[in-house]
Enzyme design. Sequence first.
Site, PDB file in Angstrom:
ATOM      1  N   GLU A  46       0.840  -1.199   0.000  1.00 59.35           N
ATOM      2  CA  GLU A  46       0.000   0.000   0.000  1.00 59.35           C
ATOM      3  C   GLU A  46       0.877   1.252   0.000  1.00 59.35           C
ATOM      4  O   GLU A  46       2.038   1.224   0.418  1.00 59.35           O
ATOM      5  CB  GLU A  46      -0.877  -0.032   1.280  1.00 59.35           C
ATOM      6  CG  GLU A  46      -1.821   1.143   1.416  1.00 59.35           C
ATOM      7  CD  GLU A  46      -2.841   0.959   2.552  1.00 59.35           C
ATOM      8  OE1 GLU A  46      -2.689   0.022   3.351  1.00 59.35           O
ATOM      9  OE2 GLU A  46      -3.785   1.772   2.614  1.00 59.35           O
ATOM     10  N   ASN A 193     -12.271  -1.342  -0.849  1.00 58.66           N
ATOM     11  CA  ASN A 193     -11.542  -1.990   0.244  1.00 58.66           C
ATOM     12  C   ASN A 193     -12.207  -1.642   1.574  1.00 58.66           C
ATOM     13  O   ASN A 193     -12.515  -0.473   1.828  1.00 58.66           O
ATOM     14  CB  ASN A 193     -10.093  -1.474   0.276  1.00 58.66           C
ATOM     15  CG  ASN A 193      -9.352  -1.889   1.540  1.00 58.66           C
ATOM     16  OD1 ASN A 193      -8.941  -3.042   1.673  1.00 58.66           O
ATOM     17  ND2 ASN A 193      -9.190  -0.963   2.483  1.00 58.66           N
ATOM     18  N   GLU A 194     -12.387  -2.632   2.398  1.00 62.18           N
ATOM     19  CA  GLU A 194     -12.933  -2.410   3.751  1.00 62.18           C
ATOM     20  C   GLU A 194     -14.040  -1.349   3.721  1.00 62.18           C
ATOM     21  O   GLU A 194     -13.990  -0.353   4.438  1.00 62.18           O
ATOM     22  CB  GLU A 194     -11.823  -2.030   4.743  1.00 62.18           C
ATOM     23  CG  GLU A 194     -10.834  -3.160   4.947  1.00 62.18           C
ATOM     24  CD  GLU A 194      -9.912  -2.999   6.167  1.00 62.18           C
ATOM     25  OE1 GLU A 194      -9.934  -1.945   6.821  1.00 62.18           O
ATOM     26  OE2 GLU A 194      -9.175  -3.967   6.454  1.00 62.18           O
ATOM     27  N   TYR A 265      -6.382  -9.560  11.070  1.00 63.02           N
ATOM     28  CA  TYR A 265      -5.058  -9.284  11.649  1.00 63.02           C
ATOM     29  C   TYR A 265      -4.935  -9.961  13.010  1.00 63.02           C
ATOM     30  O   TYR A 265      -5.906 -10.015  13.780  1.00 63.02           O
ATOM     31  CB  TYR A 265      -4.856  -7.775  11.825  1.00 63.02           C
ATOM     32  CG  TYR A 265      -4.551  -7.070  10.520  1.00 63.02           C
ATOM     33  CD1 TYR A 265      -3.274  -7.103   9.967  1.00 63.02           C
ATOM     34  CD2 TYR A 265      -5.545  -6.385   9.830  1.00 63.02           C
ATOM     35  CE1 TYR A 265      -2.990  -6.469   8.769  1.00 63.02           C
ATOM     36  CE2 TYR A 265      -5.271  -5.746   8.625  1.00 63.02           C
ATOM     37  CZ  TYR A 265      -3.994  -5.790   8.103  1.00 63.02           C
ATOM     38  OH  TYR A 265      -3.709  -5.160   6.906  1.00 63.02           O
ATOM     39  N   GLU A 343      -5.872  -9.317   3.487  1.00 61.84           N
ATOM     40  CA  GLU A 343      -4.929  -8.698   4.434  1.00 61.84           C
ATOM     41  C   GLU A 343      -4.868  -9.605   5.644  1.00 61.84           C
ATOM     42  O   GLU A 343      -5.887  -9.859   6.297  1.00 61.84           O
ATOM     43  CB  GLU A 343      -5.408  -7.297   4.845  1.00 61.84           C
ATOM     44  CG  GLU A 343      -5.357  -6.302   3.706  1.00 61.84           C
ATOM     45  CD  GLU A 343      -5.733  -4.875   4.121  1.00 61.84           C
ATOM     46  OE1 GLU A 343      -5.560  -4.510   5.301  1.00 61.84           O
ATOM     47  OE2 GLU A 343      -6.213  -4.132   3.236  1.00 61.84           O
ATOM     48  N   GLN A 392       2.330  -6.190   5.221  1.00 63.92           N
ATOM     49  CA  GLN A 392       2.565  -5.705   3.880  1.00 63.92           C
ATOM     50  C   GLN A 392       4.029  -5.945   3.520  1.00 63.92           C
ATOM     51  O   GLN A 392       4.868  -5.955   4.414  1.00 63.92           O
ATOM     52  CB  GLN A 392       2.244  -4.217   3.784  1.00 63.92           C
ATOM     53  CG  GLN A 392       0.803  -3.882   4.094  1.00 63.92           C
ATOM     54  CD  GLN A 392       0.423  -2.449   3.687  1.00 63.92           C
ATOM     55  OE1 GLN A 392       1.176  -1.749   3.026  1.00 63.92           O
ATOM     56  NE2 GLN A 392      -0.760  -2.030   4.122  1.00 63.92           N
TER      57      GLN A 392
HETATM   58  O1  AHR Z   1      -2.783  -2.730   6.198  1.00 62.41           O
HETATM   59  C1  AHR Z   1      -3.085  -1.559   6.876  1.00 62.41           C
HETATM   60  C2  AHR Z   1      -4.568  -1.212   6.813  1.00 62.41           C
HETATM   61  O2  AHR Z   1      -5.293  -2.183   7.486  1.00 62.41           O
HETATM   62  C3  AHR Z   1      -5.175  -1.180   5.433  1.00 62.41           C
HETATM   63  O3  AHR Z   1      -4.991   0.029   4.797  1.00 62.41           O
HETATM   64  C4  AHR Z   1      -6.623  -1.413   5.715  1.00 62.41           C
HETATM   65  O4  AHR Z   1      -7.277  -2.040   4.641  1.00 62.41           O
HETATM   66  C5  AHR Z   1      -6.611  -2.235   6.989  1.00 62.41           C
HETATM   67  O5  AHR Z   1      -7.470  -1.717   7.947  1.00 62.41           O
END
Ligand code: AHR
Length: 539
Positions: A46, A193-194, A265, A343, A392
Amino acid sequence: MKKTALILFVLAINFSVFGQSSVALVVDAGASKYTINRHIYGHFSEHLGRCIYDGYWVNESMPVPKQDRIRLDIVEALKKIQIPNLRWPGGCFADEYHWRDGIGPRNQRPTMINTNWGNVTEDNSFGTHEFLQLCELLNTEPVIVGNLGSGSVEEMSKWIEYLNYDGISPMTNMRKQNGHEKPWGVSFWGIGNENWGCGGNMTAEYYVTQFRQYSSFAKNYPGTMLRKIASGANSSNYQWTDVLMQGLAGGGGRSMMWGMDVHYYTRPPRGRMGQGPRPVNAQGAPAQPPVAVQSQGSATNFTEATYFGTMQNALRIDEIIKGHDAVMTEYDSLKRVALVIGEWGIWTDQEPGTNPRFLYQQNSLRDAIIAGSTLNIFNNHCDRVKMAQLAQTINVLQAVILTEGSKMILTPTYHVFDLYKVHQDAKMLPVKFTSPDYVLGDQKLPALNVSASMDSTGVVHITLVNIDPNKSITLSTTLNQVKWSAVTGQVLTSAKITDINTFDKPNTVAIAKFDGARKQGDLLNVVLPSKSVVLLTIK
Ligand code: AHR
């Protein structure tokens, strides 16, 4: 199922001898049905912190080999792990990005503020052409996420025309004027995205309506069929999945989406500065911007209790995949719609002294154990999980590469991708075993996770992770319906679970030859060290 295999499954027991657990493992080539899509091994980059700028894309003056401003030492390192796809330009950034600002002569490109990631000035010097040049150098497939949150239907539609059309059209002419004669043929296309969070705080129902409209004008041009990826749920928000499946894949007709992109995450088990769980909004999104301003827990300085809790959170991805798969299967029993985990990875505190919005974190053996376990889980769910991207690639979150000026290091997580690349596009072989427990206090976790595959030449690969930092595991492995005569291995481990690679000591956590595997009769016996990731190659 063959009778012998059935008996072995029933015998799949474990017992503990002198602090070492022993496991009967069965790898069943006879039961192989699915292929591990190489796109599970994808990466996400990103416009955030030092991932693109000062990561891939550096100043002309930096004394490293470059093509244009792309660092070729990074390209070489990523080529070695054979990354199958690269997701770009975000993330939250994608829903603020206007692609027309990133084409044409660089000195005439407008700037913008990257409001999600530190309000830094984005100079747009890295845009569409530069990204696709990078993909060509990496020999990887682009995954572009279009702007649904703050863009327009027309803007997204024209970007696709610019990328993929070869006939006479205003966008084709513009692309040619900008130096690219032939279309790139970008097929993987994210529609936002999201969008439950930074991409517009939408409800699932509203997003479905938006998707239908944007998607209607996201055209397939000759030679390139778009594989559209919807913005999937946050973590275990199964209601989001239900609404999307009903609105975009239901009705027995063709699904409007190729895949649905869930994000998960792993956080270390700490409340927000001791205030309990992170608040979420109605869509399950973080109620505040998804930024590590609150303490997440250190990347390098953590106790065994924190390690245990982190692994508990990491292994939840198995249950989350099963939960989404169950909902998806109600609408799509043939598993045509891909579950994408666009992600994933561990999110810790940023390194002290760095910009908190740049999400720069170190990477320890713990992170390698998380990566190995997660990839084993993805492999074993390859009937539904067809694509994933680690967040990332460089200098951000669970990076595979860290840089400091012209120096670069490979993180423990990089080495896991290096070991696991053998699974890409191989036939998944089901495994059966009962894991020993990793016990801490009155809590326990499965200590062992495994996945296996057979490549196109008949070679079998088994990847094994022992998350227990204190005990090794012995395995007695039966390879059902595999003809083999030799085994070799590689291992990733280190003295401490907190060990990291640094610019001064770049090889503390590195791949070494593994000699803990032996053929004894028809059995493959293995002693799997504590806190390790092992690859076995069986021929
Ligand atoms: O990866 C960091 C952020 O985490 C991304 O921009 C977003 O899609 C997610 O919340």
